[in-house]
Design a protein around this motif. Structure first.
Motif, PDB file in Angstrom:
ATOM      1  N   TYR A  66      48.347 -15.351  -2.496  1.00 32.98           N
ATOM      2  CA  TYR A  66      48.143 -16.360  -1.450  1.00 32.98           C
ATOM      3  C   TYR A  66      46.866 -17.154  -1.667  1.00 32.98           C
ATOM      4  O   TYR A  66      46.795 -18.335  -1.315  1.00 32.98           O
ATOM      5  N   THR A  67      45.856 -16.527  -2.225  1.00 32.74           N
ATOM      6  CA  THR A  67      44.628 -17.273  -2.544  1.00 32.74           C
ATOM      7  C   THR A  67      44.932 -18.397  -3.512  1.00 32.74           C
ATOM      8  O   THR A  67      44.511 -19.555  -3.317  1.00 32.74           O
ATOM      9  N   THR A  68      45.702 -18.091  -4.551  1.00 36.75           N
ATOM     10  CA  THR A  68      46.086 -19.116  -5.522  1.00 36.75           C
ATOM     11  C   THR A  68      46.966 -20.182  -4.881  1.00 36.75           C
ATOM     12  O   THR A  68      46.743 -21.393  -5.065  1.00 36.75           O
ATOM     13  N   ALA A  69      47.978 -19.766  -4.132  1.00 35.41           N
ATOM     14  CA  ALA A  69      48.910 -20.723  -3.536  1.00 35.41           C
ATOM     15  C   ALA A  69      48.209 -21.662  -2.556  1.00 35.41           C
ATOM     16  O   ALA A  69      48.471 -22.875  -2.544  1.00 35.41           O
ATOM     17  N   ILE A  70      47.319 -21.126  -1.742  1.00 33.82           N
ATOM     18  CA  ILE A  70      46.616 -21.959  -0.764  1.00 33.82           C
ATOM     19  C   ILE A  70      45.680 -22.937  -1.457  1.00 33.82           C
ATOM     20  O   ILE A  70      45.612 -24.126  -1.100  1.00 33.82           O
ATOM     21  N   GLY A  76      44.229 -28.619  -3.719  1.00 32.78           N
ATOM     22  CA  GLY A  76      44.215 -29.325  -4.992  1.00 32.78           C
ATOM     23  C   GLY A  76      43.349 -28.714  -6.065  1.00 32.78           C
ATOM     24  O   GLY A  76      42.840 -29.423  -6.941  1.00 32.78           O
ATOM     25  N   VAL A  77      43.178 -27.400  -6.041  1.00 28.79           N
ATOM     26  CA  VAL A  77      42.398 -26.712  -7.071  1.00 28.79           C
ATOM     27  C   VAL A  77      43.305 -26.423  -8.262  1.00 28.79           C
ATOM     28  O   VAL A  77      44.472 -26.061  -8.098  1.00 28.79           O
ATOM     29  N   ARG A  78      42.805 -26.588  -9.487  1.00 28.46           N
ATOM     30  CA  ARG A  78      43.578 -26.284 -10.690  1.00 28.46           C
ATOM     31  C   ARG A  78      43.995 -24.818 -10.679  1.00 28.46           C
ATOM     32  O   ARG A  78      43.197 -23.945 -10.358  1.00 28.46           O
ATOM     33  N   ASP A  79      45.243 -24.560 -11.030  1.00 33.10           N
ATOM     34  CA  ASP A  79      45.771 -23.195 -10.923  1.00 33.10           C
ATOM     35  C   ASP A  79      44.954 -22.176 -11.715  1.00 33.10           C
ATOM     36  O   ASP A  79      44.715 -21.064 -11.243  1.00 33.10           O
ATOM     37  N   GLY A 141      55.613 -28.140  -9.705  1.00 32.46           N
ATOM     38  CA  GLY A 141      55.508 -29.555 -10.052  1.00 32.46           C
ATOM     39  C   GLY A 141      54.249 -30.225  -9.569  1.00 32.46           C
ATOM     40  O   GLY A 141      54.086 -31.441  -9.716  1.00 32.46           O
ATOM     41  N   SER A 142      53.329 -29.439  -8.976  1.00 30.33           N
ATOM     42  CA  SER A 142      52.071 -30.004  -8.498  1.00 30.33           C
ATOM     43  C   SER A 142      51.251 -30.537  -9.669  1.00 30.33           C
ATOM     44  O   SER A 142      51.271 -29.969 -10.767  1.00 30.33           O
ATOM     45  N   PRO A 143      50.530 -31.646  -9.472  1.00 28.68           N
ATOM     46  CA  PRO A 143      49.674 -32.158 -10.548  1.00 28.68           C
ATOM     47  C   PRO A 143      48.549 -31.197 -10.922  1.00 28.68           C
ATOM     48  O   PRO A 143      47.916 -31.353 -11.971  1.00 28.68           O
ATOM     49  N   HIS A 144      48.317 -30.217 -10.086  1.00 33.51           N
ATOM     50  CA  HIS A 144      47.270 -29.228 -10.352  1.00 33.51           C
ATOM     51  C   HIS A 144      47.833 -27.984 -11.024  1.00 33.51           C
ATOM     52  O   HIS A 144      47.096 -27.022 -11.247  1.00 33.51           O
ATOM     53  N   GLU A 145      49.116 -28.006 -11.351  1.00 29.40           N
ATOM     54  CA  GLU A 145      49.751 -26.905 -12.059  1.00 29.40           C
ATOM     55  C   GLU A 145      49.695 -27.202 -13.556  1.00 29.40           C
ATOM     56  O   GLU A 145      50.170 -28.247 -14.004  1.00 29.40           O
ATOM     57  N   THR A 146      49.111 -26.321 -14.331  1.00 29.82           N
ATOM     58  CA  THR A 146      48.975 -26.535 -15.769  1.00 29.82           C
ATOM     59  C   THR A 146      50.347 -26.695 -16.418  1.00 29.82           C
ATOM     60  O   THR A 146      51.217 -25.845 -16.269  1.00 29.82           O
ATOM     61  N   ILE A 235      55.787 -18.081 -10.599  1.00 35.36           N
ATOM     62  CA  ILE A 235      56.932 -18.547  -9.816  1.00 35.36           C
ATOM     63  C   ILE A 235      56.604 -19.801  -9.005  1.00 35.36           C
ATOM     64  O   ILE A 235      57.500 -20.402  -8.393  1.00 35.36           O
ATOM     65  N   ALA A 236      55.324 -20.207  -9.002  1.00 38.15           N
ATOM     66  CA  ALA A 236      54.869 -21.414  -8.293  1.00 38.15           C
ATOM     67  C   ALA A 236      55.272 -21.388  -6.820  1.00 38.15           C
ATOM     68  O   ALA A 236      55.532 -22.436  -6.215  1.00 38.15           O
ATOM     69  N   TYR A 237      55.334 -20.209  -6.244  1.00 38.35           N
ATOM     70  CA  TYR A 237      55.760 -20.086  -4.850  1.00 38.35           C
ATOM     71  C   TYR A 237      55.411 -18.687  -4.350  1.00 38.35           C
ATOM     72  O   TYR A 237      55.540 -17.707  -5.083  1.00 38.35           O
TER      73      TYR A 237
END
Length: 328
Positions: A66-70, A76-79, A141-146, A235-237
């Protein structure tokens, strides 16, 4: 030492070759195995070496996820940048949880930590404006997802998205394995085992029992936080259902299967968690889409191992003692 280093080298070669000889689907599954591997490493440090039984490890993994997902989905933090943050958040909460745990041991500590795992999904649903509630948080698909879900190119070699996730997970997994190996072989690891074997003797030898037990909780939770962050990135979710309460039980079974207290067998437990449902699905008339059959299988394996483990330990001790006996 040299055989172990050779084993690490062989394992590294296998990890490098695997994603190029198996399907993308299996590569994605092995990326998830890597996340479970890291979580089991942390559980081995806590329970296997400090003797503190935890049934709430899945909750710390959920905290990291959840820290990563939030951070990615809402801020908008880079994954990749969220991974050490997830480790810090989960580790900090683990330290806080370790303080009251000092007054508990054995079954009471196990029940208390399991209470954390049971309550955590309810907390997630309660603060839905922050966590997304039952719906969860998606950042695919977020722009912050590598790689933006399409893959990355490293040193002229293009990796598909699943190959990239596999590489990321296992590079971090190997690094954390080496760190755990170093830590457990150091004075810190020896102090943990002294506390596990006899708190009274450890105190007599000058070991600060409270400090080491709380530190073990924090380090173990930090490992789980990294595992959760990688799981979320894979899983990006995340949602309360993506990291269920049963995961804490699965991780404990995985640690036991991996020769409890030995980080070298953690990968066996991680493979079991990921692929046991496939094995159970081979049994006729069993629906693995329901949690019941798989959970029953994990429980049966845990009970069987707990019954057989003392016999194996006694047999190994007998063989070892025979090796030191004088020839007639």
């Amino acid at each position: 030492m040299r055989p172990k280093l050779a084993l690490v080298g062989v394992g590294a070669v296998v990890l490098v070759v695997l994603p190029f000889v198996i399907s993308d689907f299996r590569t994605g599954q092995l990326a998830t195995v890597g996340a479970y591997f890291i979580a089991i490493l942390g559980l081995d440090i806590l329970t296997g070496h400090s003797g503190q039984i935890s049934l709430g490890h899945g909750a710390f993994m959920a905290i990291g996820a959840y820290t990563t997902a939030i951070l990615v989905g809402h801020h908008g933090v880079r994954d990749l940048a969220t991974i050490p943050i997830a480790a810090g958040v989960a580790g900090g909460i683990g330290l806080l949880a370790g303080v009251p745990a000092l007054r508990l041991s054995g079954l009471y500590l196990a029940l208390a930590t399991f209470g954390i795992a049971v309550c955590f999904p309810t907390i997630l649903k309660k603060f839905d404006t922050f966590t997304g509630g039952s719906t969860g948080i998606s950042f695919f698909g977020s722009p912050h997802e590598t790689g933006h879900g399409t893959g990355v190119t490293i040193v002229g070699v293009h990796l598909s998205n699943l190959q990239w996730l596999y590489a990321l997970t296992w590079v971090i997994g190997v690094a954390l394995f080496l760190l755990a190996w170093f830590v457990l072989a150091s004075r810190f690891g020896r102090a943990l085992r002294a506390v596990r074997d006899s708190e009274l003797a450890a105190a007599a030898a000058g070991v600060n029992r409270s400090a080491y037990k709380v530190a073990a909780f924090g380090l173990s939770a930090a490992y789980a936080g990294v595992a959760g962050a990688l799981y979320a990135i894979n899983i990006a979710y995340v949602s309360p259902d993506s990291i269920p309460v049963q995961l804490s039980l699965y991780l404990l079974v995985g640690a036991v299967v991996g020769f409890f207290g030995s980080i070298w067998g953690a990968v066996l437990g991680a493979l079991l968690i990921e692929f046991l449902a496939d094995v159970v699905g081979l049994i006729p008339h069993v629906d693995t889409k329901q949690a019941g059959p798989t959970t029953f299988a994990f429980g049966a394996i845990l009970v069987a191992l707990m019954l057989l483990l003392p016999l194996v330990v006694r047999a190994a001790a007998a063989v070892g003692n025979r090796g030191y006996s004088r020839p007639r």
